[in-house]
Scaffold this active site. Structure first.
Site, short mmCIF file in Angstrom:
data_model
loop_
_atom_site.label_atom_id
_atom_site.label_comp_id
_atom_site.label_asym_id
_atom_site.label_seq_id
_atom_site.Cartn_x
_atom_site.Cartn_y
_atom_site.Cartn_z
CG ASP A 20 -1.59 -1.18 1.57
OD1 ASP A 20 -1.55 -1.98 0.97
OD2 ASP A 20 -2.15 -1.28 2.57
CD GLU A 39 -6.88 -4.96 4.02
OE1 GLU A 39 -6.52 -6.10 4.82
OE2 GLU A 39 -6.48 -4.98 2.59
#
Ligand code: FRU
Length: 499
Positions: free
Chosen positions: A30, A209
């Protein structure tokens, strides 16, 4: 790989993206802590410095002055006594609300500390902060960490912070199991629970998430604004898509997000497979006014086994977000940042060409770093589009299915794919033609990815591909009859790395 070996990497390694961000070496997931401050865009990222698969998470760090060329900086945050450093965000604390900066502005990062509960295997995820008073070069973790914990929730992570001027407070949005929670604070250290959103709304086909929440203008010529909530959902083997990102549109009053849509409405930011955990930059100056984000260009389904060697994973190109009113309602629109125009190298332009089946008017063009912008007028064709990264053995097809009114990327025959059985396939999304049967495609092709923006960003598909480096042919094709290309621009793109 040791440091000397890393220094020898030239960004010409097999499959190495030429104009996308990738770490010098080793594993990345990420994007984190994206913030603009004093002329620099910061990009932190989930990083495992000791291997090319996921491992103990650090925050890697890079900076850019144009969002295109990146300079790698040393690791910003390392695992400590509270655990690994999971995803999170960063903001400029302009008024020193935190008291970390002697009255000056400075950077504060908020992230998840991940370890396990004492004498247990149960994951423990708590929120912590760190600050930097040297433009992100070094970070001090706050002595009062963690600043938020909740033993009742196991998946409790990825804080995204922003300043809400109407209520004069910091707001933080956090993934918590199958919902998001919102907290507010006056000083970035003490946080108060405000509300929870998500139960029964949108897709729950995976763990929630990496949320983000921001306001966007609706249509260029109106004064209307709406709040957009980004939310990524993890890979669940029961669903073929793997990990992906959904969004909600609604209102936000500083405490509560209200969704404009029915509970069962699910909207996706990308109909390809490889755009995950995307969040936006904080503190882009008001004069600029853009909301820019990028995503991790991979999918948890196969992220750990993609066929690269020295490094693993890249980010999407940065994209500008806005909202547009369409027949079905207000929808998210994404456009490539205009700064990418500066890496155009050779350009070819054509107008009003009629394409007929089995003739390829771009057969003289070769390349595997390309930007293509084409405006089509549908004639008799039942399908048309481009075949990129093509050779006798392989091709990636970016096509428009006229009958189904769908835009697709077909990577069935795109190159290496045997590392995971779900990699091959055709990914598609609905895209209706606009005035007089027009379809516009804007494509970015790199050494191991394709991104396509349909009809000025109404529909986006992002897919990884792993073609042979010599598969460089390009074809403009049509099936079933003629199609007219009103305008066509093809640009080869320069590498953003090296000298
Ligand atoms: C999303 C994610 C986050 C977490 C991070 C760990 O891809 O699972 O929820 O913070 O990756 O690397």
């Amino acid at each position: 790989m040791n440091n000397t070996e890393i220094k020898q990497l030239s960004y010409t390694e097999k499959y190495r993206p030429q104009f996308h961000f990738s770490p010098e070496a080793n594993w990345m997931n990420d994007p984190n802590g994206m913030v603009y401050f004093e002329g620099e865009y910061h990009l932190f990222y989930q990083y495992h410095p000791k291997g090319t698969t996921w491992g103990p998470m650090h925050w890697g760090h890079a900076i850019s002055t144009d969002l295109v060329h990146w300079e790698h900086l040393p690791i910003a945050l390392k695992p400590d006594e509270h655990g690994m450093i999971f995803s999170g965000s960063a903001v400029v604390d302009w008024n020193d609300t935190s008291g970390f900066f002697n009255g000056q502005p400075g950077l504060v990062a908020m992230f998840t500390h991940a370890d396990t509960y004492p004498d247990s295997e149960r994951p423990r995820q708590r929120q912590s902060i760190a600050y930097s008073n040297d433009n992100g070069r070094t970070w001090v973790t706050y002595e009062g960490n963690p600043v938020i914990s909740d033993e009742s929730i196991t998946d409790f992570r990825d804080p995204k912070v922003f300043w809400h001027k109407e209520t004069n407070k910091w707001v933080m949005i956090l993934a918590s199991g199958q919902t998001v929670r919102l907290y507010t604070s006056k000083n970035l250290k003490d946080w108060e629970f405000a509300s929870e959103f998500g139960d029964g709304y949108g897709s729950h086909e995976g763990v929630w998430e990496c949320p983000d929440l921001f306001e966007l203008p609706v249509d260029e010529d109106s004064n209307q604004k709406k709040w957009v909530l980004f939310l990524s959902i993890g890979d669940d083997p029961r669903y073929e898509e793997g990990s992906r990102t959904q969004y909600f549109i609604g209102e936000f009053d500083g405490e509560t997000f209200t969704n404009d849509h029915t509970p069962e409405t699910t909207l996706w930011i990308d109909k390809g497979r490889d755009n995950y955990a995307g969040v936006s930059w904080s503190d882009i100056p008001h004069e600029d006014g853009r909301r820019i984000y990028l995503g991790w260009m991979s999918n948890w389904r196969y992220a750990n086994v993609t066929p690269t060697k020295e490094w693993r994973s890249a980010m999407t190109i940065p994209r500008v977000l806005s909202l547009r009113t369409m027949e079905e309602g207000i929808r998210l629109v994404q456009k490539p940042i205009q700064e990418l125009q500066n890496i155009r190298e050779k350009s070819i332009q054509m107008t009003n060409q009629t394409i007929i089946p089995s003739e390829n008017i771009v057969s003289n063009i070769q390349g595997n770093t390309l930007e293509i912008i084409a405006e089509f007028e549908i004639g008799e064709a039942s399908e048309f589009g481009f075949k990129v990264c093509k050779s006798k053995q392989e091709e990636t097809v970016i096509g428009y299915d006229v009958i189904q009114q769908r835009l697709f990327i077909d990577r069935t025959n795109s190159g290496k794919s045997d590392f995971n059985e779900s990699f091959v396939g055709k990914h598609e999304g609905d895209l209706a033609p606009y005035h007089n049967q027009k379809v516009k495609l804007h494509l970015f092709v790199d050494w191991s990815s394709v991104e396509v923006f349909g009809n000025n960003g109404e529909l986006v598909l992002t897919d990884l591909i792993f073609p042979d480096q010599n598969s460089k042919d390009l074809e403009l094709y049509t099936v079933g009859g003629d199609v007219k290309v009103k305008t066509l621009e093809i640009h080869t793109l320069k590498s953003i790395w090296g000298k």
